[in-house]
Structures are given as C-alpha cells and as structure tokens.
Design a protein around this motif. Sequence first.
Motif, mmCIF file in Angstrom:
data_model
loop_
_atom_site.group_PDB
_atom_site.id
_atom_site.type_symbol
_atom_site.label_atom_id
_atom_site.label_comp_id
_atom_site.label_asym_id
_atom_site.label_seq_id
_atom_site.Cartn_x
_atom_site.Cartn_y
_atom_site.Cartn_z
ATOM 1 N N TYR A 93 40.958 0.226 12.485
ATOM 2 C CA TYR A 93 40.931 1.824 12.613
ATOM 3 C C TYR A 93 40.635 2.432 11.139
ATOM 4 O O TYR A 93 39.552 2.974 11.323
ATOM 5 C CB TYR A 93 42.143 2.708 13.459
ATOM 6 N N TYR A 94 41.344 2.142 10.331
ATOM 7 C CA TYR A 94 41.089 2.856 8.950
ATOM 8 C C TYR A 94 39.972 2.094 8.070
ATOM 9 O O TYR A 94 39.246 2.948 7.372
ATOM 10 C CB TYR A 94 42.345 2.931 8.100
ATOM 11 N N ALA A 95 39.599 0.789 8.457
ATOM 12 C CA ALA A 95 38.513 0.024 7.711
ATOM 13 C C ALA A 95 37.325 0.827 8.677
ATOM 14 O O ALA A 95 36.316 1.026 7.483
ATOM 15 C CB ALA A 95 38.543 -1.354 8.489
ATOM 16 N N LEU A 96 37.179 1.089 9.769
ATOM 17 C CA LEU A 96 36.015 1.782 10.468
ATOM 18 C C LEU A 96 36.043 3.359 10.116
ATOM 19 O O LEU A 96 35.198 3.931 9.914
ATOM 20 C CB LEU A 96 36.085 1.498 11.900
ATOM 21 N N ALA A 97 37.037 3.726 9.739
ATOM 22 C CA ALA A 97 37.326 5.290 9.343
ATOM 23 C C ALA A 97 36.665 5.281 8.093
ATOM 24 O O ALA A 97 35.895 6.385 7.914
ATOM 25 C CB ALA A 97 38.503 5.648 9.178
ATOM 26 N N GLY A 98 36.693 4.359 7.124
ATOM 27 C CA GLY A 98 36.045 4.534 5.905
ATOM 28 C C GLY A 98 34.563 4.719 5.873
ATOM 29 O O GLY A 98 33.680 5.448 5.113
ATOM 30 N N VAL A 99 33.952 4.064 7.262
ATOM 31 C CA VAL A 99 32.390 4.158 7.483
ATOM 32 C C VAL A 99 32.023 5.742 7.627
ATOM 33 O O VAL A 99 31.212 6.306 7.081
ATOM 34 C CB VAL A 99 31.984 3.204 8.614
ATOM 35 N N PHE A 100 32.953 6.361 8.171
ATOM 36 C CA PHE A 100 32.767 7.710 8.718
ATOM 37 C C PHE A 100 33.202 8.611 7.652
ATOM 38 O O PHE A 100 32.773 9.997 7.494
ATOM 39 C CB PHE A 100 33.239 8.028 9.999
ATOM 40 N N VAL A 101 34.188 8.425 6.950
ATOM 41 C CA VAL A 101 34.508 9.137 5.603
ATOM 42 C C VAL A 101 33.218 9.208 4.666
ATOM 43 O O VAL A 101 32.859 10.238 4.067
ATOM 44 C CB VAL A 101 35.711 8.378 4.860
ATOM 45 N N SER A 102 32.584 8.046 4.917
ATOM 46 C CA SER A 102 31.498 8.116 3.950
ATOM 47 C C SER A 102 30.146 8.736 4.541
ATOM 48 O O SER A 102 29.208 8.633 4.017
ATOM 49 C CB SER A 102 31.062 6.722 3.566
ATOM 50 N N THR A 103 30.224 9.684 5.677
ATOM 51 C CA THR A 103 29.469 10.237 6.422
ATOM 52 C C THR A 103 29.683 11.629 6.349
ATOM 53 O O THR A 103 30.790 12.080 6.777
ATOM 54 C CB THR A 103 29.327 9.462 7.643
ATOM 55 N N GLN A 104 28.673 12.485 6.086
ATOM 56 C CA GLN A 104 28.708 13.962 6.330
ATOM 57 C C GLN A 104 28.028 14.250 7.396
ATOM 58 O O GLN A 104 26.919 14.056 7.849
ATOM 59 C CB GLN A 104 27.785 14.583 5.134
ATOM 60 N N GLN A 135 29.097 10.086 -2.500
ATOM 61 C CA GLN A 135 30.090 9.293 -2.751
ATOM 62 C C GLN A 135 30.605 8.301 -1.715
ATOM 63 O O GLN A 135 31.089 8.809 -0.552
ATOM 64 C CB GLN A 135 31.311 9.898 -3.276
ATOM 65 N N ILE A 136 30.443 6.974 -1.736
ATOM 66 C CA ILE A 136 30.850 5.977 -0.792
ATOM 67 C C ILE A 136 32.503 5.846 -1.021
ATOM 68 O O ILE A 136 32.856 5.362 -2.193
ATOM 69 C CB ILE A 136 29.892 4.885 -0.670
ATOM 70 N N LEU A 137 33.310 6.136 0.131
ATOM 71 C CA LEU A 137 34.680 5.888 0.010
ATOM 72 C C LEU A 137 35.347 4.839 0.960
ATOM 73 O O LEU A 137 34.663 4.772 2.209
ATOM 74 C CB LEU A 137 35.567 7.200 0.135
ATOM 75 N N ASP A 138 36.436 4.307 0.423
ATOM 76 C CA ASP A 138 37.214 3.616 1.706
ATOM 77 C C ASP A 138 38.323 4.627 2.145
ATOM 78 O O ASP A 138 38.724 5.457 1.251
ATOM 79 C CB ASP A 138 37.919 2.453 1.022
ATOM 80 N N ALA A 139 38.975 4.646 3.381
ATOM 81 C CA ALA A 139 39.592 5.325 4.090
ATOM 82 C C ALA A 139 41.308 4.795 3.675
ATOM 83 O O ALA A 139 41.399 3.765 3.668
ATOM 84 C CB ALA A 139 39.376 5.615 5.253
ATOM 85 N N ARG A 196 36.027 -0.907 3.870
ATOM 86 C CA ARG A 196 35.265 -0.689 5.324
ATOM 87 C C ARG A 196 35.192 -2.130 5.796
ATOM 88 O O ARG A 196 34.498 -2.831 5.147
ATOM 89 C CB ARG A 196 34.148 0.070 4.706
ATOM 90 N N ALA A 197 35.352 -2.076 7.190
ATOM 91 C CA ALA A 197 34.914 -3.254 8.001
ATOM 92 C C ALA A 197 35.011 -2.807 9.432
ATOM 93 O O ALA A 197 35.123 -1.859 9.650
ATOM 94 C CB ALA A 197 35.907 -4.260 7.637
ATOM 95 N N PHE A 198 34.671 -4.015 10.263
ATOM 96 C CA PHE A 198 34.720 -3.744 11.763
ATOM 97 C C PHE A 198 35.647 -4.355 12.303
ATOM 98 O O PHE A 198 36.085 -5.201 11.832
ATOM 99 C CB PHE A 198 33.177 -4.054 12.370
#
Length: 830
Positions: free
Chosen positions: A378-389, A502-506, A523-525
């Motif tokens: 979940y949090y690996a995928l959340a990083g993808v959306f943390v890096s999305t505005q 800014q690209i971030l991991d969650a 970040r991963a799937f």
Amino acid sequence: MTRSIAAIFVLLSVSTFGLRADGQDAVRSEAAESQLFERRIRPVLVKHCYQCHSESAGMSEGSLLVDSRDGLRTGGDRGPAVVPGKPDESLLLQAMKHVDSDLRMPPKRERLPDSVISDFEKWIREGAVDPRTQKAGSGPRPPVDYETGRKHWALQSPVKHAAPDVRRSDWPISDVDRFVLAKLEAEGLAPAVDAEPATLLRRLHFDLVGLPPSIADRTLFLRAVETNGLDAALPAEVDRLLASQQFGERWGRHWLDVARFAESSGKEANISFPYAWRYRDYVIDCFNDDVPFDRFVIEQIAGDLLPYESPQERARLLIATGFLAVGAKNLDEANGFQFLADVIDEQIDAVSRAVLANSIACARCHDHKFDPFTMRDYYALAGVFVSTQTFFGTAVSPANRVGGDPLPLPIEAMLPILHKGIPAARVQKLKDELAALKQEEQDGRAAVRKAVAEGRDPEGIFTLRDALRIFWRSGAIEGQLEKVSETGEPLPLTMGVLDREQILDAPLLDRGDIHKAGDKVPRAFPGVLELDCESPPSDRSGRLEFARWLTHPDQPLTARVMVNRVWHHLFGAGLVSTVDNFGMTGEPPSHPELLDSLAAQFVADGWSVKSLVRALVLTRAYRQASTFSKAAFEHDPDNRLLWRMPKRRLDAEVIRDSMLAVSGNLDDTRPVGSLVGTVIGDRPISLIGLDPNIPADLDGSKHRSVYLPVLRDRLPDVLYLFDFAEPSLVTGARETTNVPVQALYLMNSPFVREQADSLARRLQHETENVDDRIRHAFLLCFSREPEANEVTLAREFLSDDSKSTNEESTRRLASFCQSLMATAEFRHAD
C-alpha cells in the motif's frame, strides 16, 4: 367516462410496481453497504478502537470486542454496541458523539470529526452491513501471503480454451454459446426459446444505446428479418447502434459509475466541482471512438505523462486524468497532511477497484486480511500518488477549509469556457488586495510573537477573527484569479493531476495514523504479481509505469474484470457476480473457461470494447427469451447457468430518457457543460436550494440523463429514486429496488406528467382515431401491438361521450399515457 375505468389504469401502474417481472421479490444488494463498511467504518475501528477492543490486541475493555460483527452486535457490559437500523439505540454512536461524559470514545481524546460520525450514523441506519463473518473470540485470520495469493483463480493468467462439445449442435452460433450450453446440458437443463424479433430489438436498443426503438426502427427491422432473416438483420442493426453517438452516452455512463464520477466533493462541506463535466464528456467520446481499453486506462491514470502532437490532444489527455480527481473529498479537514493521506487513499482504492476489482486500500492500516496485499504494498503505491498533485478547482470559503487549484488547459485547444472573465483593472485590484492581506497577516503574526517575547499579553493584537477574515477573503480572491489570465480573459480549466516537482517515497504509517510515520517505503507496485514492467523512475511519480503495469499483457486481472463488467451489463449479472470483487471473498466465476477465453480474445482484438459488445449480443445466448421455467428455476434459482435472459429493470437514466423519447421531447444533442458548470458554479451544495434559477428536482432539461448534474448527497429526483450508483464509491453493479416512493413519483412528478401530456399531444397529431392512438401508444411505449383485452379497456377509457369537451378528452388521453409510463413493462427491457 366513469372514474372506475381510470382507477383500473392507476391500479395497473401501481399493482405491478411491487413485483419484479419474474414474480420474485426484489432483493436489495448489499454491495454498496459493504463498500461503505470497508472504506469508512472498518478503518476507523482499526485506527481508534482495536487497541483496546480487539482480540488481536488482547484487549476487551468493558467486555467489548469490535473486531468482529458478532462482537459489535453482542456488545459489552453496557449492551449491544450497534443495533442495525437504530442509530439512537447504538451505544457505539453515542460514545462517538460524546453526549455522555461517562461514555466517550475514543476516551481522553477529542471527538472524531463530524464526517466520520455521519458515516457511522448512515451505516447503522442502513442496517450496519458488516461482511466480517469471523465469530467473536475465534481469532483473526492471518493475512494471505504472496505464494498463497498467486494460486487464487483470478491471479492466474487467462488462456483461451477450446469450446466444449455439446449434444445439441443446432443451437450454438458462437463459441460463447457452446460454453453456455455445455454447462446447461451438464446440469440437465436447456436454454429458453428465442425471443421474438421485436422483443430482441427492444432489448438491444436499451442495452446498446439506452433508448427504446422508434416505430420506424421496429418496422424496418422486422421487414429486414422477414426479407433477409434474423442472422442478417441483427448484425446490421447492431453495427448501426454501435456507430451512433448514443452508444457512448449509454456505455460511458457505465464507466462513470465505476469511476465514482460526481460534480461535488461530498462529505460535510460538499462543494461543487464546476469543471468535472469535461471528464464526463471525455469518457463518452472514448466509448464512441472505441479507444482501446488499455489505452483508456493509461490515459486516465497518466495522461499528463503521455506524448502529444497538438494542443487539442494535450487538453484531452489532461482531462482524462480527471479520473483521479473526481473522488469524494473532506474539504472541511483542518489537517493538511490528513487531507492528503485521505485523497491518496481514495485514489488507490478507486484505481484498484475499478481496474483490478480488488481493494489495495484495505491495507492502509494493516496487511489485507483476505487478499495478498501488504501494508508495504500500500505505502509503496502511495508514494506514486504522494508524488502526484491533484487539481480539483474549489476555492477556500467559510464553508470549506481546503481549496484546490484547477488544472489549466492549453488555450490553443479552443475549448468551451463556461465562466466569465473580468476586466484587467479588476485583476490588478484583486492582486493588490491579496498582497495587502498577506502583509497584514505577516505583520499581525510578527506583532504577536514580539508581544510574547516581551512578556506582554498578545490578546487583541491579531485575533482569530482577523485570521479567519484574511483566510477566507484570500481564498475567495485566489479562486477568482485562478480562473482568468493576467489580463482577465477566462481560462479553460479542468480537474486532473500532474507530477509534483519533488518526487517522494511515502512513509509507512502505523495503523494508518499520520502521526506515527515509520520508515519510507520505496515506490513500487503490488508484489503478488511479478510482471516484467519498469519500476517507478527517480524523476517521475511512477504513474505511467503503474498504468502500464495495470495493462500489461500478462496482467491477469484487468482484461478479466472489464470483460466481466461488459457481460454484466448485457446479461444482467457478471460471470463473476461480485463484479467489483475478484478477491478471495468474491464469488468464483460461473463459467471460468468462458471468462478466460473472452479475456484472452479481448486482448487479442486490441482491447476493443465495441468488438466485445458486438460479439456478445450476436450470440444465441443473448437471443433467449426471458420465459420463466419452474423446473430450471428450482435447479438454478439465480440463473447462473443462463437458462434464460433475466428480466431486467431499466436504469434510472433509461427510464427518464425513454419518457422523453416516446413523448417526442428528447433533445439528443450534447449540451455544453452541465448545470454545475453553467449555473451552480463553485459553491456549497447546501445553498443551491435558495437559487430560483436551479430547478428543485435538479432536472429541467430535455437532454439525455447522462448530462444531468451528479451532486453527492443531492441527486436529481429521478436518479435518486431509481437506484442511481452511489457516486462516492466504485459501482460496477447498481442495486434494484421496488419501493412505494417510486410509484408516487410516477404518479405525481411534474416531469412525468409533462411527458404524458406531450405524448398525448403527439398521439393526437400523428393519429386520427382512438384505436390508432391506442396502437401507436403501445408501439411507442412497449414496442409491441396491444392485446385485445388491452384495446378493449383502453377504448372504453378513451372513447368520447356526448358530454365530453375537447379539454376533457385530452386530459383523459394524458392520464392513459401516464398509466402506460407507470407500468412495470415500461420500466423493463422485456
């Protein structure tokens, strides 16, 4: 004319209302309520209650366990914590409201937000559906590991199977039919006879374009059947319907249910989304253009990251990402980090349910209890959306604390703009006022800090009232400036997403608590599926790579899920009946080899939705009549083997559109924008009832229902009453209810009466005598000739007597028309 005959028609419309056409009582689906529990109830229990009231924590203060359905309903020392259907008697809700100083949950902490309490109250009132079947005290089920999860049928790669041999070789006309017939023969059952051509035409029109066939359509089709045979006439009619713009309006609406499309934020503040209509139109266009489904998914998740060749294409791809922006949002959330976490969670849930029919979001607070998704997934995928505005285009106001920028579109695309510009001088004045407000706030805060440092009382220097005044006024100014250029020209805007700078991991949040951040997760799937895909790059969010992971040829879920959604809309139930749940707790497919073969063929055909629809409606299985068989019903009461076509009530939009079509009032053009974009604008939904320019029933339009405003918690009457999809949840299968208020709407609604009046005038204009009017009305409303007894009753009701005036005759004809619109037959496909 005696009133008794009029009563017959009223009874006709009402008495048939409480029964399904096959005689079975309607059963309200619990799918939406289960989603409500999983999305809004369980996470709160896990976060705030499990620590003291769960077996997994070894705690049951007050003898209360909340980690099972039985535990909640049995309750503890004080009695049941939840009484389904009775919020006032549910101690859990009383504890959450802090109305009793001796009963406060969570204890020694502030009361939970009103939006959370409102969710619990709604959940309890609607029956407190709780899918947890574990008995209290039986111990928690361990999460499913990857190895076990990969053995689940839905995570096996689909392959095309050879069609089975069947004994009745004259019945199948496709491999789909052979799969269906083989199952029936194995159970000692036989398919129903073919439907009459006129019945099949009506079904086909409702399924493909959501409108009844016209009398001319019926005449031409029956003539073609008589001349060339059904096997030639039917494909020609299917191709004509697939090529019409109405196809996209019908099938685009199916996807909008899945995309939880709405034009307001929902929850406590519930502020309108004035630019959401662009995403609606994008979806309709995609289905009309038969955009390959894999490309359709990629555009909605990462359209902003795809290459483009023109401003028009760039605008289209940005609008596509509205899929990620249209979800429900708590715009009253005071904590910015909590708001962001909730938006990301909603996006993960929407994508995973819509595309994969699995909820990865259930792993936000703990490893998924039933499916192979971990918190790290979940949090690996959340990083993808943390890096999305996310851009959703609402301004701060006294009604909401959270504002969201709109997403600008290329001016060169020359798209329609619904809001007005402002003079350039006004732009400068607003900028000056905004700068002055910011300076005032800066000076005020500095004065407070200085007073505190000097040991003086800061009271009255810069008050809460000052802060709120600046906050709200600044928000209003920023909202105005975001809509226009530097010179005041209106800008084309939409909802959507872009990568953050800014690209971030969650970080992994313990129990989903933003105050308990742990180590960051790269970040991963989801790890349960080992696909040969690119990982998220260091300089981008990873959304494009995630979209390609979702649509990878070896991805076992995406094609299966979409094929099943299409099957559900054509045959009344999916091959997997739990269309939004392909997980361990979902139902297995009734015809697994057929589902796999269709999924494999779907990919081989370039992910073409139109090709899939065409193939299915041209099967012999689709041609079946809906004739009831007692023997078959007793063997297979749910019709999972497809021994007949089920009788299906029409969707809310189709009921309304059919009334407009038969009355002659339907405007089949696409309106520019929507009522939200043109009239409501950016404002709280709670205030729209005060605007005389807004129809009370939110209708007032002759356009198709797909263009009606979709406001969370404030739907147009006809949509709300006839089981429209809950726009805050991914909904692949709507509920179907039969309740008295629907009959009252059909009898008393000004809209229905207006369409009945118009149909009466149409009959008077197009026919010359009573018998012709009766026949014409039945052909328009039911696509069939009236039976002899129906003609007799109608003739008696409509025939003039010597004392009747023209006005009385017209009113009588309108009553007759309204009674036809109120029948069960009008509301059913066949």
